[in-house]
Design a protein around this motif. Structure first.
Motif, PDB file in Angstrom:
ATOM      1  N   ASP A   1      -8.437  38.199  41.433  1.00 18.07           N
ATOM      2  CA  ASP A   1      -7.499  37.434  42.172  1.00 18.07           C
ATOM      3  C   ASP A   1      -7.375  37.592  43.607  1.00 18.07           C
ATOM      4  O   ASP A   1      -8.117  38.354  44.833  1.00 18.07           O
ATOM      5  CB  ASP A   1      -6.420  39.052  41.667  1.00 18.07           C
ATOM      6  CG  ASP A   1      -4.746  38.352  43.195  1.00 18.07           C
ATOM      7  OD1 ASP A   1      -4.793  37.234  42.935  1.00 18.07           O
ATOM      8  OD2 ASP A   1      -4.117  38.791  43.141  1.00 18.07           O
ATOM      9  N   ASN A   2      -8.264  35.814  43.830  1.00 15.56           N
ATOM     10  CA  ASN A   2      -8.635  35.772  44.991  1.00 15.56           C
ATOM     11  C   ASN A   2      -8.620  34.284  44.803  1.00 15.56           C
ATOM     12  O   ASN A   2      -8.791  33.281  44.013  1.00 15.56           O
ATOM     13  CB  ASN A   2     -10.327  36.318  45.441  1.00 15.56           C
ATOM     14  CG  ASN A   2     -10.918  36.069  47.250  1.00 15.56           C
ATOM     15  OD1 ASN A   2     -10.929  34.798  47.012  1.00 15.56           O
ATOM     16  ND2 ASN A   2     -10.164  36.791  47.869  1.00 15.56           N
TER      17      ASN A   2
ATOM     18  N   ALA B   1      -1.221  46.237  40.676  1.00 14.97           N
ATOM     19  CA  ALA B   1      -2.526  47.286  41.619  1.00 14.97           C
ATOM     20  C   ALA B   1      -3.563  48.244  41.357  1.00 14.97           C
ATOM     21  O   ALA B   1      -3.424  48.523  40.364  1.00 14.97           O
ATOM     22  CB  ALA B   1      -1.707  47.621  42.514  1.00 14.97           C
TER      23      ALA B   1
ATOM     24  N   HIS C   1      -9.301  48.028  47.584  1.00 21.96           N
ATOM     25  CA  HIS C   1      -8.673  46.961  47.644  1.00 21.96           C
ATOM     26  C   HIS C   1      -9.645  46.464  46.280  1.00 21.96           C
ATOM     27  O   HIS C   1     -10.437  46.120  46.838  1.00 21.96           O
ATOM     28  CB  HIS C   1      -7.610  46.793  48.117  1.00 21.96           C
ATOM     29  CG  HIS C   1      -6.884  45.232  47.250  1.00 21.96           C
ATOM     30  ND1 HIS C   1      -5.938  46.229  46.659  1.00 21.96           N
ATOM     31  CD2 HIS C   1      -6.625  43.690  47.386  1.00 21.96           C
ATOM     32  CE1 HIS C   1      -4.943  45.127  46.169  1.00 21.96           C
ATOM     33  NE2 HIS C   1      -5.892  43.863  46.969  1.00 21.96           N
TER      34      HIS C   1
ATOM     35  N   GLU D   1      -7.073  43.975  43.444  1.00 23.61           N
ATOM     36  CA  GLU D   1      -6.892  43.526  42.752  1.00 23.61           C
ATOM     37  C   GLU D   1      -5.146  43.337  43.229  1.00 23.61           C
ATOM     38  O   GLU D   1      -4.731  44.639  43.054  1.00 23.61           O
ATOM     39  CB  GLU D   1      -6.911  42.182  41.382  1.00 23.61           C
ATOM     40  CG  GLU D   1      -6.564  43.717  40.527  1.00 23.61           C
ATOM     41  CD  GLU D   1      -7.257  42.835  39.233  1.00 23.61           C
ATOM     42  OE1 GLU D   1      -6.872  42.280  38.548  1.00 23.61           O
ATOM     43  OE2 GLU D   1      -7.103  43.615  38.155  1.00 23.61           O
ATOM     44  N   GLY D   2      -5.352  42.570  43.643  1.00 25.56           N
ATOM     45  CA  GLY D   2      -2.922  42.433  43.322  1.00 25.56           C
ATOM     46  C   GLY D   2      -2.901  41.691  44.619  1.00 25.56           C
ATOM     47  O   GLY D   2      -3.241  42.616  45.562  1.00 25.56           O
ATOM     48  N   PRO D   3      -1.585  42.199  44.824  1.00 27.81           N
ATOM     49  CA  PRO D   3      -1.471  42.041  46.483  1.00 27.81           C
ATOM     50  C   PRO D   3      -0.445  42.484  47.079  1.00 27.81           C
ATOM     51  O   PRO D   3      -0.453  42.797  48.347  1.00 27.81           O
ATOM     52  CB  PRO D   3       0.526  41.461  45.876  1.00 27.81           C
ATOM     53  CG  PRO D   3       1.255  41.935  44.458  1.00 27.81           C
ATOM     54  CD  PRO D   3       0.248  41.958  43.902  1.00 27.81           C
ATOM     55  N   ASP D   4      -0.149  44.091  46.247  1.00 27.49           N
ATOM     56  CA  ASP D   4      -0.623  45.472  47.552  1.00 27.49           C
ATOM     57  C   ASP D   4      -1.646  46.523  47.090  1.00 27.49           C
ATOM     58  O   ASP D   4      -2.209  46.736  46.227  1.00 27.49           O
ATOM     59  CB  ASP D   4       0.768  46.144  46.461  1.00 27.49           C
ATOM     60  CG  ASP D   4       2.603  45.695  46.506  1.00 27.49           C
ATOM     61  OD1 ASP D   4       2.542  45.014  48.000  1.00 27.49           O
ATOM     62  OD2 ASP D   4       3.010  45.766  46.405  1.00 27.49           O
ATOM     63  N   ASN D   5      -2.015  46.070  48.812  1.00 23.64           N
ATOM     64  CA  ASN D   5      -3.122  46.993  49.118  1.00 23.64           C
ATOM     65  C   ASN D   5      -2.455  48.571  48.381  1.00 23.64           C
ATOM     66  O   ASN D   5      -1.339  49.408  48.374  1.00 23.64           O
ATOM     67  CB  ASN D   5      -3.983  47.153  49.960  1.00 23.64           C
ATOM     68  CG  ASN D   5      -4.563  45.312  50.700  1.00 23.64           C
ATOM     69  OD1 ASN D   5      -4.282  44.876  49.134  1.00 23.64           O
ATOM     70  ND2 ASN D   5      -5.809  45.500  51.462  1.00 23.64           N
TER      71      ASN D   5
ATOM     72  N   ASN E   1      -8.574  45.447  53.474  1.00 23.39           N
ATOM     73  CA  ASN E   1      -9.785  45.311  52.563  1.00 23.39           C
ATOM     74  C   ASN E   1     -10.752  45.952  52.920  1.00 23.39           C
ATOM     75  O   ASN E   1     -11.154  45.155  51.879  1.00 23.39           O
ATOM     76  CB  ASN E   1      -9.669  43.244  53.382  1.00 23.39           C
ATOM     77  CG  ASN E   1      -8.425  42.822  52.396  1.00 23.39           C
ATOM     78  OD1 ASN E   1      -7.839  43.003  51.096  1.00 23.39           O
ATOM     79  ND2 ASN E   1      -8.177  41.763  53.231  1.00 23.39           N
TER      80      ASN E   1
END
Length: 216
Positions: A36-37, A162, A177, A179-183, A193
């Motif tokens: 997810d990048n 996540a 972290h 993947e996913g919007p929430d670390n 990151n």
């Protein structure tokens, strides 16, 4: 069985066995390997496995696919080759050289991780094996269970929501972290990151599951 070891900034974040004739890596959640990048295309690269070996094929990605630093359209992979996708490095390994990597461990709703196996007879305190670490689940259906961190890398979380990795290094364990919007949260604060070190008693929260890092 051939394996791909995915890492970023020197931190291993996942291990994938190539069990199919065609394995696709990309940003979209339906891919076999999801990264997810934004530097990774929706469908970025495919790995073809046949009787001759494994080939990497760029799928018309925006930023290209590189093998050992050279841009490729389709190329056979040799043991130890490094495929580069954005900032991610994917090392191609044969089965006999992949020992030491843990398979992905996921906490899903209603799923109870296996308990830690009984420990063998106590070893001398001076041996490296005497140092152990576990993740203890504090909430959800798996509350009270422990997962031993016995390999180089363990990934936890929910795909598409996540995912985080816990990597063993010489100086200890680090949380990163994946993947996913929430670390993930560490002791009530959301990490950035960059990988952060873990200490005994640290509390983690990921995808609604609370956990605690324990080490002796």
């Amino acid at each position: 069985m051939p394996k791909m070891i995915v890492s970023i900034d020197g931190v291993v974040i996942k291990e994938v066995e190539l069990a199919k004739e065609r394995t696709v890596l990309g940003r979209r959640p339906y891919n076999d390997i999801v990264i997810d990048n934004l530097a990774v295309s929706g469908e970025h690269v495919a790995f073809h496995m046949n009787e001759r070996g494994v080939e990497a094929e760029d799928l018309g990605s925006t930023n290209g696919t590189y093998v050992n630093g050279k841009a490729v359209k389709r190329q056979e992979l040799r043991n130890g080759d490094t495929v580069e996708v954005g900032k991610y490095k994917i090392r191609f390994l044969n089965e006999d050289e992949s020992n030491g990597f843990e398979k992905t461990m996921l906490f899903k709703p209603g799923m109870v991780p296996p308990p830690v196996p009984p420990r063998p007879a106590a070893a001398p305190a001076s041996t490296a094996a005497s140092v152990t670490a576990v993740i203890r689940v504090l909430s959800g259906a798996a509350a009270g269970r422990e997962v031993a961190l016995t390999k180089v890398v363990t990934t936890i979380g929910k795909p598409g929501v996540a995912v985080a990795s816990i990597t063993r290094r010489h100086q200890g364990f680090v949380l990163a972290h994946v993947e996913g919007p929430d670390n993930p949260m560490l002791n009530g604060a959301r990490i950035g990151n960059a990988p952060v070190p873990l200490h005994a008693g640290d509390k983690l929260e990921l995808a609604g599951t609370e956990m605690q890092f324990m080490q002796n």
